[in-house]
Design a protein around this motif. Sequence first.
Motif, PDB file in Angstrom:
ATOM      1  N   SER A  30      -0.288  58.533 -73.762  1.00 34.32           N
ATOM      2  CA  SER A  30      -0.307  58.683 -72.307  1.00 34.32           C
ATOM      3  C   SER A  30       0.200  60.072 -71.955  1.00 34.32           C
ATOM      4  CB  SER A  30       0.542  57.606 -71.627  1.00 34.32           C
ATOM      5  OG  SER A  30       1.872  57.619 -72.118  1.00 34.32           O
ATOM      6  N   VAL A  31      -0.210  60.550 -70.790  1.00 34.48           N
ATOM      7  CA  VAL A  31       0.081  61.933 -70.410  1.00 34.48           C
ATOM      8  C   VAL A  31       0.620  61.990 -68.987  1.00 34.48           C
ATOM      9  CG1 VAL A  31      -0.894  64.227 -69.996  1.00 34.48           C
ATOM     10  CG2 VAL A  31      -1.690  62.872 -71.951  1.00 34.48           C
ATOM     11  N   VAL A  32       1.678  62.776 -68.821  1.00 31.53           N
ATOM     12  CA  VAL A  32       2.212  63.130 -67.508  1.00 31.53           C
ATOM     13  C   VAL A  32       1.900  64.606 -67.283  1.00 31.53           C
ATOM     14  CG1 VAL A  32       4.259  63.270 -66.051  1.00 31.53           C
ATOM     15  CG2 VAL A  32       4.066  61.444 -67.770  1.00 31.53           C
ATOM     16  N   ALA A  33       1.333  64.946 -66.131  1.00 35.93           N
ATOM     17  CA  ALA A  33       0.927  66.321 -65.860  1.00 35.93           C
ATOM     18  C   ALA A  33       1.493  66.782 -64.526  1.00 35.93           C
ATOM     19  CB  ALA A  33      -0.591  66.437 -65.847  1.00 35.93           C
ATOM     20  N   PRO A  34       2.619  67.511 -64.536  1.00 38.55           N
ATOM     21  CA  PRO A  34       3.143  68.088 -63.286  1.00 38.55           C
ATOM     22  C   PRO A  34       2.300  69.289 -62.871  1.00 38.55           C
ATOM     23  CG  PRO A  34       4.535  68.683 -65.154  1.00 38.55           C
ATOM     24  CD  PRO A  34       3.467  67.803 -65.696  1.00 38.55           C
ATOM     25  N   VAL A  35       1.855  69.310 -61.626  1.00 43.52           N
ATOM     26  CA  VAL A  35       0.995  70.391 -61.143  1.00 43.52           C
ATOM     27  C   VAL A  35       1.400  70.789 -59.720  1.00 43.52           C
ATOM     28  CG1 VAL A  35      -1.034  69.859 -62.553  1.00 43.52           C
ATOM     29  CG2 VAL A  35      -0.718  68.690 -60.371  1.00 43.52           C
ATOM     30  N   TRP A  60      13.406  67.748 -63.071  1.00 43.70           N
ATOM     31  CA  TRP A  60      12.378  67.117 -63.887  1.00 43.70           C
ATOM     32  C   TRP A  60      12.695  65.652 -64.190  1.00 43.70           C
ATOM     33  CZ3 TRP A  60       7.940  69.547 -64.535  1.00 43.70           C
ATOM     34  CH2 TRP A  60       7.915  70.953 -64.410  1.00 43.70           C
ATOM     35  N   GLN A  61      13.709  65.094 -63.544  1.00 42.51           N
ATOM     36  CA  GLN A  61      14.186  63.770 -63.903  1.00 42.51           C
ATOM     37  C   GLN A  61      13.079  62.708 -63.849  1.00 42.51           C
ATOM     38  OE1 GLN A  61      17.699  62.594 -61.791  1.00 42.51           O
ATOM     39  NE2 GLN A  61      17.810  60.583 -62.732  1.00 42.51           N
ATOM     40  N   GLU A  62      12.296  62.717 -62.772  1.00 47.40           N
ATOM     41  CA  GLU A  62      11.240  61.715 -62.642  1.00 47.40           C
ATOM     42  C   GLU A  62      10.127  61.954 -63.654  1.00 47.40           C
ATOM     43  OE1 GLU A  62       7.878  60.171 -59.426  1.00 47.40           O
ATOM     44  OE2 GLU A  62       9.369  61.672 -58.833  1.00 47.40           O
ATOM     45  N   ALA A  63       9.731  63.199 -63.811  1.00 45.18           N
ATOM     46  CA  ALA A  63       8.600  63.510 -64.691  1.00 45.18           C
ATOM     47  C   ALA A  63       8.933  63.249 -66.156  1.00 45.18           C
ATOM     48  CB  ALA A  63       8.198  64.970 -64.507  1.00 45.18           C
ATOM     49  N   ILE A  64      10.178  63.460 -66.548  1.00 49.04           N
ATOM     50  CA  ILE A  64      10.554  63.416 -67.957  1.00 49.04           C
ATOM     51  C   ILE A  64      10.913  62.009 -68.432  1.00 49.04           C
ATOM     52  CG2 ILE A  64      13.069  63.716 -67.972  1.00 49.04           C
ATOM     53  CD1 ILE A  64      10.605  66.054 -69.723  1.00 49.04           C
TER      54      ILE A  64
END
Length: 323
Positions: A30-35, A60-64
């Motif tokens: 699965s991939v998380v992509a912050p943009v 970055w707490q939510e993204a990481i």
Amino acid sequence: MRSETFLVTGGSGFLGRALINQLMLIPECSVVAPVRDTGTHFPLGVRSLAVDDFNGANDWQEAIKGVDVVVHCAARVHVMNDTKADPLAAFREVNVDATLNLARQAAAAGVRRFIFISSIKVNGEGTEPNTAYNADDVPAPVDPYGISKLEAEQGLRLLASTTGMEMVIIRPVLVYGPGVKANFLSMMRWLCRGIPLPFGAVRNRRSLVAIDNLVDLIVTCSEHPAAANQVFLASDGEDVSTTQLLRKLAGALGRPARLLPIPVWLMSGVATLLGRHALSQRLFGSLQVDISKNQRLLGWIPPVSLDEALNLTAQHFLDYHTL
């Protein structure tokens, strides 16, 4: 590959997008992509998150959360004619401060491995004929971009030694492939238009890396135990002169290569007089890398040949561009 979650920065860019597309083909990944651009379209299943300007204060707490591997592609890239009053400070803000901020939060969140996409400019600007940079050479960056990338590498190594988060540094040479922009795109336009080019007698040697090969190396480094805390250079393993590259590219485009054998010394002199020394170095100088460490430690060899990659690049250009 084990079931893992990746966070990929720079996902809307040339490399980031190709990497995400490949990761989403791997079962259980699965991939998380912050943009920054919330209009960016990703494959089904990618979790995109909106972020502000990339800097040293990002949270970055939510993204990481739940991420196993970070692949950090986002950067302030090399600028040919930088108009910033202090270019090094501008590069440091993004390439050093923001990178280390992300890495510190990743380590605190329990991320297993952090892959940093650096640059061959950390090694230097060019090689002597028949010599090549190695991954473990003493760095010798010259311009602000290369210096900022080295400083980020140094900070990441220190962080790895104090936190236990594994670090991998990859330094690519010029990346090309379907959808490539900038000078490579201009070369294809020139060749398709039949414009005579004064590059018929250039005998330099340049390493390049196809986007498919670079993505494959990144995926390998995300899981291979021997990649931990190592530096790798990325190339196709096939070096060409500027003349050879243009001839191969013209063939892939189905066009004749109209290359005039103008002496390199003359073109270099003119470029210097016009203040285009950096461009002259790219066109006429050599820059070779040795990727034998990749095979020795990882068993990795580039899966796509130079000719195959040029054919794919040329076909994409013919399919999607007008002259």
